[in-house]
Design a protein around this motif. Structure first.
Motif, PDB file in Angstrom:
ATOM      1  N   VAL A  45       0.778  -1.351   0.008  1.00 28.71           N
ATOM      2  CA  VAL A  45      -0.024   0.082   0.069  1.00 28.71           C
ATOM      3  C   VAL A  45       0.613   1.229   0.124  1.00 28.71           C
ATOM      4  N   GLU A  46       1.896   1.258   0.683  1.00 20.92           N
ATOM      5  CA  GLU A  46       3.003   2.295   0.816  1.00 20.92           C
ATOM      6  C   GLU A  46       3.507   2.632  -0.406  1.00 20.92           C
ATOM      7  N   ASP A  47       3.960   1.679  -1.188  1.00 20.37           N
ATOM      8  CA  ASP A  47       4.670   1.662  -2.374  1.00 20.37           C
ATOM      9  C   ASP A  47       3.957   1.940  -3.524  1.00 20.37           C
ATOM     10  N   ALA A  48       2.319   1.759  -3.401  1.00 19.55           N
ATOM     11  CA  ALA A  48       1.610   1.962  -4.267  1.00 19.55           C
ATOM     12  C   ALA A  48       1.148   3.619  -4.216  1.00 19.55           C
ATOM     13  N   ILE A  49       1.010   4.004  -3.071  1.00 18.50           N
ATOM     14  CA  ILE A  49       0.699   5.433  -2.934  1.00 18.50           C
ATOM     15  C   ILE A  49       1.880   6.203  -3.228  1.00 18.50           C
ATOM     16  N   ALA A  50       3.011   5.906  -2.886  1.00 18.07           N
ATOM     17  CA  ALA A  50       4.176   6.585  -3.176  1.00 18.07           C
ATOM     18  C   ALA A  50       4.518   6.772  -4.700  1.00 18.07           C
ATOM     19  N   ALA A  51       4.229   5.641  -5.477  1.00 14.89           N
ATOM     20  CA  ALA A  51       4.245   5.620  -6.866  1.00 14.89           C
ATOM     21  C   ALA A  51       3.112   6.802  -7.575  1.00 14.89           C
ATOM     22  N   ALA A  52       1.930   6.527  -6.997  1.00 10.09           N
ATOM     23  CA  ALA A  52       0.954   7.486  -7.516  1.00 10.09           C
ATOM     24  C   ALA A  52       1.336   9.021  -7.203  1.00 10.09           C
ATOM     25  N   LEU A  53       1.923   9.254  -6.116  1.00 12.11           N
ATOM     26  CA  LEU A  53       2.185  10.682  -5.845  1.00 12.11           C
ATOM     27  C   LEU A  53       3.384  11.095  -6.412  1.00 12.11           C
ATOM     28  N   GLY A  54       4.356  10.264  -6.827  1.00 14.54           N
ATOM     29  CA  GLY A  54       5.576  10.548  -7.393  1.00 14.54           C
ATOM     30  C   GLY A  54       6.171  11.741  -6.429  1.00 14.54           C
ATOM     31  N   SER A  55       6.807  12.763  -7.315  1.00 17.89           N
ATOM     32  CA  SER A  55       7.548  13.626  -6.508  1.00 17.89           C
ATOM     33  C   SER A  55       6.499  14.786  -5.941  1.00 17.89           C
ATOM     34  N   ASP A  56       5.382  14.452  -5.956  1.00 22.68           N
ATOM     35  CA  ASP A  56       4.529  15.497  -5.381  1.00 22.68           C
ATOM     36  C   ASP A  56       4.118  15.332  -3.900  1.00 22.68           C
ATOM     37  N   GLY A  57       4.867  14.010  -3.428  1.00 24.23           N
ATOM     38  CA  GLY A  57       4.394  13.549  -1.850  1.00 24.23           C
ATOM     39  C   GLY A  57       5.452  12.161  -1.656  1.00 24.23           C
ATOM     40  N   GLU A  58       5.160  11.840  -0.269  1.00 17.00           N
ATOM     41  CA  GLU A  58       5.607  10.681   0.288  1.00 17.00           C
ATOM     42  C   GLU A  58       4.918  10.216   1.592  1.00 17.00           C
ATOM     43  N   GLU A  90      -3.721  -2.253  17.897  1.00 21.02           N
ATOM     44  CA  GLU A  90      -4.948  -2.897  18.320  1.00 21.02           C
ATOM     45  C   GLU A  90      -6.220  -2.616  17.301  1.00 21.02           C
ATOM     46  N   ARG A  91      -6.264  -1.488  17.098  1.00 18.42           N
ATOM     47  CA  ARG A  91      -7.423  -0.893  16.091  1.00 18.42           C
ATOM     48  C   ARG A  91      -7.101  -0.816  14.712  1.00 18.42           C
ATOM     49  N   GLY A  92      -5.824  -1.342  14.086  1.00 18.44           N
ATOM     50  CA  GLY A  92      -5.746  -1.477  12.752  1.00 18.44           C
ATOM     51  C   GLY A  92      -4.587  -0.959  12.516  1.00 18.44           C
ATOM     52  N   TRP A  93      -4.341  -0.401  11.285  1.00 15.79           N
ATOM     53  CA  TRP A  93      -2.966   0.071  10.731  1.00 15.79           C
ATOM     54  C   TRP A  93      -3.131   1.449  10.058  1.00 15.79           C
ATOM     55  N   HIS A  94      -2.023   2.130   9.920  1.00 14.99           N
ATOM     56  CA  HIS A  94      -2.270   3.449   9.394  1.00 14.99           C
ATOM     57  C   HIS A  94      -0.996   3.915   8.439  1.00 14.99           C
ATOM     58  N   LEU A  95      -0.965   5.107   7.621  1.00 13.97           N
ATOM     59  CA  LEU A  95       0.004   5.617   6.971  1.00 13.97           C
ATOM     60  C   LEU A  95      -0.184   7.018   7.069  1.00 13.97           C
ATOM     61  N   ASP A  96       0.992   7.758   7.370  1.00 12.60           N
ATOM     62  CA  ASP A  96       1.161   9.041   7.091  1.00 12.60           C
ATOM     63  C   ASP A  96       1.621   9.397   5.905  1.00 12.60           C
ATOM     64  N   VAL A  97       0.778  10.453   5.188  1.00 13.12           N
ATOM     65  CA  VAL A  97       1.328  10.600   3.910  1.00 13.12           C
ATOM     66  C   VAL A  97       1.452  12.299   3.775  1.00 13.12           C
ATOM     67  N   GLU A  98       2.542  12.846   3.524  1.00 14.58           N
ATOM     68  CA  GLU A  98       2.764  14.420   3.214  1.00 14.58           C
ATOM     69  C   GLU A  98       2.704  14.509   1.670  1.00 14.58           C
ATOM     70  N   VAL A  99       1.792  15.366   1.334  1.00  8.12           N
ATOM     71  CA  VAL A  99       1.738  16.057  -0.087  1.00  8.12           C
ATOM     72  C   VAL A  99       2.376  17.410  -0.211  1.00  8.12           C
ATOM     73  N   TYR A 100       3.177  17.545  -1.013  1.00 12.27           N
ATOM     74  CA  TYR A 100       4.120  18.812  -1.179  1.00 12.27           C
ATOM     75  C   TYR A 100       3.644  19.600  -2.266  1.00 12.27           C
ATOM     76  N   ALA A 101       2.800  19.135  -3.169  1.00 12.25           N
ATOM     77  CA  ALA A 101       1.919  20.067  -4.191  1.00 12.25           C
ATOM     78  C   ALA A 101       0.939  20.904  -3.551  1.00 12.25           C
ATOM     79  N   ALA A 102       1.129  22.299  -3.982  1.00 18.64           N
ATOM     80  CA  ALA A 102       0.045  22.957  -3.314  1.00 18.64           C
ATOM     81  C   ALA A 102      -1.228  22.983  -4.197  1.00 18.64           C
ATOM     82  N   GLY A 103      -2.464  23.364  -3.546  1.00 19.19           N
ATOM     83  CA  GLY A 103      -3.659  23.083  -4.246  1.00 19.19           C
ATOM     84  C   GLY A 103      -4.605  22.529  -3.411  1.00 19.19           C
TER      85      GLY A 103
END
Length: 95
Positions: free
Chosen positions: A20-33, A41-54
């Motif tokens: 999931v992490e790799d797919a999101i990183a690939a989709a965002l490209g240089s616009d985020g990570e 206990e309640r599941g899992w999560h990813l933190d994503v930073e998007v650099y593109a303004a808008g």
């Protein structure tokens, strides 16, 4: 802008959190990570930073489409300014 990706149930056996992490990183490209990840206990999560303004909605659609492409439409996405998380399938369907 910051997005939190939240899975409140286990991923299917064919997909792990790194996929999931790799797919999101690939989709965002240089616009985020993906900047963080965790499991608890309640599941899992990813933190994503998007650099593109808008508009956050555009980035949310990119992330949601990526999750839906992995058959993870049930995973929740929350932008830092949103009160509640919204499932990827709801975000993608709203477009």
């Amino acid at each position: 802008m910051f997005f939190e990706i939240v899975g409140r149930r286990p991923l299917p056996a064919s997909v792990d959190r790194d996929d999931v992490e790799d797919a999101i990183a690939a989709a965002l490209g240089s616009d985020g990570e993906v900047t963080g990840a965790g499991t608890g206990e309640r599941g899992w999560h990813l933190d994503v930073e998007v650099y593109a303004a808008g508009d956050p909605a555009s980035s949310a659609v990119t992330i949601a489409s990526t999750l839906c492409g992995l058959d993870l439409g049930w995973v929740a996405v929350r932008h830092e300014s949103w009160t509640d998380a919204v499932t990827a399938s709801q975000i993608r369907g709203a477009v």
